[in-house]
Design a protein around this motif. Structure first.
Motif, PDB file in Angstrom:
ATOM      1  N   ILE A  10      18.312  25.600  15.186  1.00 36.21           N
ATOM      2  CA  ILE A  10      17.943  27.193  14.990  1.00 36.21           C
ATOM      3  C   ILE A  10      18.511  27.704  13.843  1.00 36.21           C
ATOM      4  CG2 ILE A  10      18.518  29.318  16.184  1.00 36.21           C
ATOM      5  CD1 ILE A  10      16.795  27.160  18.022  1.00 36.21           C
ATOM      6  N   GLN A  65       7.566  21.620  10.756  1.00 40.22           N
ATOM      7  CA  GLN A  65       6.996  21.660  12.158  1.00 40.22           C
ATOM      8  C   GLN A  65       7.833  21.895  13.104  1.00 40.22           C
ATOM      9  OE1 GLN A  65       3.954  18.863  12.018  1.00 40.22           O
ATOM     10  NE2 GLN A  65       2.337  20.528  12.651  1.00 40.22           N
ATOM     11  N   THR A  66       8.916  20.849  13.177  1.00 38.00           N
ATOM     12  CA  THR A  66       9.879  20.697  14.276  1.00 38.00           C
ATOM     13  C   THR A  66      10.859  21.781  14.406  1.00 38.00           C
ATOM     14  OG1 THR A  66       9.693  18.283  14.067  1.00 38.00           O
ATOM     15  CG2 THR A  66      11.448  19.155  15.112  1.00 38.00           C
ATOM     16  N   ALA A  69       8.967  25.071  15.519  1.00 36.85           N
ATOM     17  CA  ALA A  69       8.828  24.895  17.029  1.00 36.85           C
ATOM     18  C   ALA A  69      10.180  25.301  17.695  1.00 36.85           C
ATOM     19  CB  ALA A  69       8.062  23.736  17.531  1.00 36.85           C
ATOM     20  N   ALA A  70      11.160  24.728  17.155  1.00 38.11           N
ATOM     21  CA  ALA A  70      12.530  24.969  17.891  1.00 38.11           C
ATOM     22  C   ALA A  70      12.854  26.598  17.827  1.00 38.11           C
ATOM     23  CB  ALA A  70      13.576  24.091  17.090  1.00 38.11           C
ATOM     24  N   ASN A  71      12.389  27.022  16.641  1.00 39.46           N
ATOM     25  CA  ASN A  71      12.579  28.530  16.509  1.00 39.46           C
ATOM     26  C   ASN A  71      11.694  29.437  16.928  1.00 39.46           C
ATOM     27  OD1 ASN A  71      15.273  28.986  14.726  1.00 39.46           O
ATOM     28  ND2 ASN A  71      14.453  26.917  14.050  1.00 39.46           N
ATOM     29  N   ASN A  72      10.916  29.048  17.808  1.00 42.10           N
ATOM     30  CA  ASN A  72       9.595  29.708  18.344  1.00 42.10           C
ATOM     31  C   ASN A  72       8.855  30.385  17.493  1.00 42.10           C
ATOM     32  OD1 ASN A  72       8.022  30.330  20.723  1.00 42.10           O
ATOM     33  ND2 ASN A  72       9.309  32.163  20.879  1.00 42.10           N
ATOM     34  N   TYR A  73       8.747  29.723  16.046  1.00 38.46           N
ATOM     35  CA  TYR A  73       8.116  30.188  15.286  1.00 38.46           C
ATOM     36  C   TYR A  73       8.644  31.613  14.641  1.00 38.46           C
ATOM     37  CZ  TYR A  73       5.302  26.368  16.413  1.00 38.46           C
ATOM     38  OH  TYR A  73       5.213  24.888  16.668  1.00 38.46           O
ATOM     39  N   TRP A  74       9.934  31.930  14.937  1.00 40.57           N
ATOM     40  CA  TRP A  74      10.483  32.852  14.544  1.00 40.57           C
ATOM     41  C   TRP A  74       9.886  34.159  14.963  1.00 40.57           C
ATOM     42  CZ3 TRP A  74      10.048  28.776  11.145  1.00 40.57           C
ATOM     43  CH2 TRP A  74      11.280  28.149  11.111  1.00 40.57           C
ATOM     44  N   ARG A  75       9.403  34.130  16.160  1.00 41.25           N
ATOM     45  CA  ARG A  75       8.540  35.317  16.679  1.00 41.25           C
ATOM     46  C   ARG A  75       9.766  36.011  17.790  1.00 41.25           C
ATOM     47  NH1 ARG A  75       2.885  32.632  17.927  1.00 41.25           N
ATOM     48  NH2 ARG A  75       4.382  31.213  18.641  1.00 41.25           N
TER      49      ARG A  75
END
Length: 76
Positions: A10, A65-66, A69-75
């Motif tokens: 994160i 990419q990993t 994805a772990a950061n929910n694409y910062w949304r």
């Protein structure tokens, strides 16, 4: 067992995420070839190879990419 340095994927921003991806990539190389003398000896070969640099960029992209994805694409 090596030191624990990665406690989370994160990050606060995509920039931090990209920097983490680079760190992951560099650490991967060090785990694969832990002999620093060998790493230094090989560096001129891959530092001047378009194919090797493209491959390194690909590894960073996969790691990013990993992290993304772990950061929910910062949304939110």
């Amino acid at each position: 067992m090596s030191d624990i340095w990665l406690t989370s994927l994160i990050t606060d921003t995509p920039q931090q995420g990209y920097e983490l991806a680079i760190t992951l990539s560099r650490r991967g190389v060090k785990y694969t070839q832990p002999d620093m003398d060998v790493l230094k000896k090989l560096r001129p070969e891959y530092a001047n190879s378009a194919d090797a640099l493209t491959a390194a960029s690909h590894v960073i992209a996969v790691n990013f990419q990993t992290v993304a994805a772990a950061n929910n694409y910062w949304r939110g």
